[in-house]
Design an enzyme around this catalytic site. Structure first.
Site, PDB file in Angstrom:
ATOM      1  N   SER A 127      -2.925  -6.102  -7.034  1.00 31.05           N
ATOM      2  CA  SER A 127      -4.252  -5.457  -6.966  1.00 31.05           C
ATOM      3  C   SER A 127      -5.443  -6.410  -7.036  1.00 31.05           C
ATOM      4  CB  SER A 127      -4.432  -4.374  -8.052  1.00 31.05           C
ATOM      5  OG  SER A 127      -3.719  -3.212  -7.736  1.00 31.05           O
ATOM      6  N   THR A 128      -5.199  -7.710  -7.224  1.00 34.02           N
ATOM      7  CA  THR A 128      -6.347  -8.613  -7.423  1.00 34.02           C
ATOM      8  C   THR A 128      -6.920  -9.177  -6.131  1.00 34.02           C
ATOM      9  OG1 THR A 128      -4.965 -10.576  -7.671  1.00 34.02           O
ATOM     10  CG2 THR A 128      -5.497  -9.340  -9.688  1.00 34.02           C
ATOM     11  N   GLY A 129      -6.344  -8.815  -4.978  1.00 37.05           N
ATOM     12  CA  GLY A 129      -6.860  -9.301  -3.694  1.00 37.05           C
ATOM     13  C   GLY A 129      -7.720  -8.224  -3.054  1.00 37.05           C
ATOM     14  N   VAL A 130      -7.212  -7.680  -1.967  1.00 30.30           N
ATOM     15  CA  VAL A 130      -7.913  -6.631  -1.229  1.00 30.30           C
ATOM     16  C   VAL A 130      -8.305  -5.462  -2.144  1.00 30.30           C
ATOM     17  CG1 VAL A 130      -7.611  -4.889   0.588  1.00 30.30           C
ATOM     18  CG2 VAL A 130      -6.774  -7.203   0.936  1.00 30.30           C
ATOM     19  N   TYR A 131      -7.494  -5.169  -3.153  1.00 30.30           N
ATOM     20  CA  TYR A 131      -7.738  -4.001  -4.010  1.00 30.30           C
ATOM     21  C   TYR A 131      -8.768  -4.260  -5.112  1.00 30.30           C
ATOM     22  CZ  TYR A 131      -4.137  -1.069  -1.797  1.00 30.30           C
ATOM     23  OH  TYR A 131      -3.410  -0.298  -0.914  1.00 30.30           O
ATOM     24  N   ASP A 187       1.596  -8.980   1.103  1.00 31.01           N
ATOM     25  CA  ASP A 187       2.352  -8.064   1.961  1.00 31.01           C
ATOM     26  C   ASP A 187       2.634  -8.726   3.326  1.00 31.01           C
ATOM     27  OD1 ASP A 187       3.544  -5.690   2.633  1.00 31.01           O
ATOM     28  OD2 ASP A 187       1.746  -4.461   2.477  1.00 31.01           O
ATOM     29  N   ASN A 238       0.861  -1.195   0.000  1.00 33.69           N
ATOM     30  CA  ASN A 238       0.000   0.000   0.000  1.00 33.69           C
ATOM     31  C   ASN A 238       0.892   1.239   0.000  1.00 33.69           C
ATOM     32  OD1 ASN A 238       0.565   0.661   2.916  1.00 33.69           O
ATOM     33  ND2 ASN A 238      -0.430  -1.324   3.145  1.00 33.69           N
TER      34      ASN A 238
HETATM   35  N1  APR Z   1       1.821 -15.607  -2.752  1.00 35.15           N
HETATM   36  C1  APR Z   1       1.290 -15.294  -3.951  1.00 35.15           C
HETATM   37  N2  APR Z   1       0.105 -14.675  -4.102  1.00 35.15           N
HETATM   38  C2  APR Z   1      -0.595 -14.379  -2.969  1.00 35.15           C
HETATM   39  C3  APR Z   1      -0.114 -14.674  -1.682  1.00 35.15           C
HETATM   40  C4  APR Z   1       1.156 -15.328  -1.583  1.00 35.15           C
HETATM   41  N3  APR Z   1       1.689 -15.649  -0.410  1.00 35.15           N
HETATM   42  N4  APR Z   1      -1.023 -14.236  -0.775  1.00 35.15           N
HETATM   43  C5  APR Z   1      -2.044 -13.690  -1.483  1.00 35.15           C
HETATM   44  N5  APR Z   1      -1.801 -13.788  -2.807  1.00 35.15           N
HETATM   45  C6  APR Z   1      -2.594 -13.307  -3.953  1.00 35.15           C
HETATM   46  C7  APR Z   1      -4.035 -12.951  -3.706  1.00 35.15           C
HETATM   47  O1  APR Z   1      -4.852 -14.115  -3.794  1.00 35.15           O
HETATM   48  C8  APR Z   1      -4.319 -11.977  -4.840  1.00 35.15           C
HETATM   49  O2  APR Z   1      -4.635 -12.672  -6.056  1.00 35.15           O
HETATM   50  O3  APR Z   1      -2.012 -12.079  -4.400  1.00 35.15           O
HETATM   51  C9  APR Z   1      -2.972 -11.282  -5.055  1.00 35.15           C
HETATM   52  C10 APR Z   1      -2.885  -9.862  -4.519  1.00 35.15           C
HETATM   53  O4  APR Z   1      -3.633  -9.767  -3.314  1.00 35.15           O
HETATM   54  P1  APR Z   1      -3.258  -8.807  -2.086  1.00 35.15           P
HETATM   55  O5  APR Z   1      -2.072  -9.332  -1.372  1.00 35.15           O
HETATM   56  O6  APR Z   1      -4.501  -8.588  -1.316  1.00 35.15           O
HETATM   57  O7  APR Z   1      -2.772  -7.433  -2.799  1.00 35.15           O
HETATM   58  P2  APR Z   1      -3.607  -6.205  -3.428  1.00 35.15           P
HETATM   59  O8  APR Z   1      -4.918  -6.610  -3.978  1.00 35.15           O
HETATM   60  O9  APR Z   1      -2.630  -5.515  -4.330  1.00 35.15           O
HETATM   61  O10 APR Z   1      -3.922  -5.282  -2.179  1.00 35.15           O
HETATM   62  C11 APR Z   1      -2.883  -4.588  -1.555  1.00 35.15           C
HETATM   63  O11 APR Z   1      -3.483  -5.401   0.607  1.00 35.15           O
HETATM   64  O12 APR Z   1      -2.167  -6.593   2.095  1.00 35.15           O
HETATM   65  C12 APR Z   1      -2.634  -5.340   1.744  1.00 35.15           C
HETATM   66  O13 APR Z   1      -0.840  -3.915   2.423  1.00 35.15           O
HETATM   67  C13 APR Z   1      -1.520  -4.408   1.310  1.00 35.15           C
HETATM   68  O14 APR Z   1      -2.970  -2.554   1.482  1.00 35.15           O
HETATM   69  C14 APR Z   1      -2.302  -3.402   0.575  1.00 35.15           C
HETATM   70  C15 APR Z   1      -3.332  -4.215  -0.156  1.00 35.15           C
END
Ligand code: APR
Length: 179
Positions: free
Chosen positions: A125-129, A40, A30
């Site tokens: 960006s495909t998780g929380v974002y 992260d 972030n």
């Molecule tokens: N290895 C590979 N991929 C992972 C892992 C891992 N250990 N853990 C999660 N993922 C995948 C998720 O399933 C998703 O498809 O990585 C992708 C990105 O997800 P997030 O980590 O949530 O990242 P993002 O969507 O960019 O959000 C960023 O989330 O953790 C917080 O501090 C971070 O605020 C920031 C936000």
């Protein structure tokens, strides 16, 4: 799955990015570089406190959306962690594709500046974002492919996808780039 672009290769793998043996691992961070869950959290847990000490010391103002900054990798086997800040998805009309492209390009520039031969990306960006996986696959793979064709480095770019759904989305797009 892997596809060659000149002397460079894009590979897809499924699993945990912290286990990757590459020169640089990319974090989905972030803009405050404050740590979080997902990738992260996994990177800071596995890499130890040294990584956060470095971001606090070297980047007290954080990192803007669409950019990336580099630190060491603490206890991870990589040499560097690149902390990339992707966009939060809000429907697609707020510049999200350009910001996602820019985050990937920033990491590739950091990799070439530091002479990394290999780099591992998560699906930023495909998780929380909330960025839709199919679109993220299209935008990120096209960005990496264009960079490799243009610059012929780094030699290996690996996308490490979490789960079969993410892998399938990336595999469909990468497959379409070979025809
Ligand atoms: N290895 C590979 N991929 C992972 C892992 C891992 N250990 N853990 C999660 N993922 C995948 C998720 O399933 C998703 O498809 O990585 C992708 C990105 O997800 P997030 O980590 O949530 O990242 P993002 O969507 O960019 O959000 C960023 O989330 O953790 C917080 O501090 C971070 O605020 C920031 C936000």
């Amino acid at each position: 799955m892997q596809v060659q672009f000149g002397s460079c290769r894009i590979e897809l793998a499924q699993g945990d990015i912290t286990a990757e043996e590459v020169d640089a691992i990319v974090n989905a961070a972030n803009s405050a570089l404050a740590g979080g869950g997902g990738v992260d959290g996994a990177i800071h847990r596995a890499g130890g406190p040294q990584i956060m000490e470095e971001t606090d010391r070297d980047y007290p103002d954080g990192c803007s959306v669409g950019n990336a900054v580099a630190t060491g990798a603490g206890k991870l086997s990589a040499t560097y962690v690149f902390h990339a800040v992707g966009p939060i998805w809000s429907g697609g009309d707020s510049g999200e594709p350009d910001l996602l492209t820019s985050a990937y390009r920033s990491c590739l520039e950091l990799a070439t500046e530091r002479e990394c031969r290999s780099i591992a990306f998560p699906a930023i960006s495909t998780g929380v974002y909330g960025y839709p996986m199919d679109l993220a696959a299209e935008h990120s793979l096209a960005t990496v492919r264009d960079f490799l064709i243009d610059r012929q480095k780094p030699a290996l770019v690996r996308f490490v996808l979490f789960g079969a759904g993410a892998y399938g989305a990336y595999a469909r797009v990468l497959e379409s780039m070979t025809s």
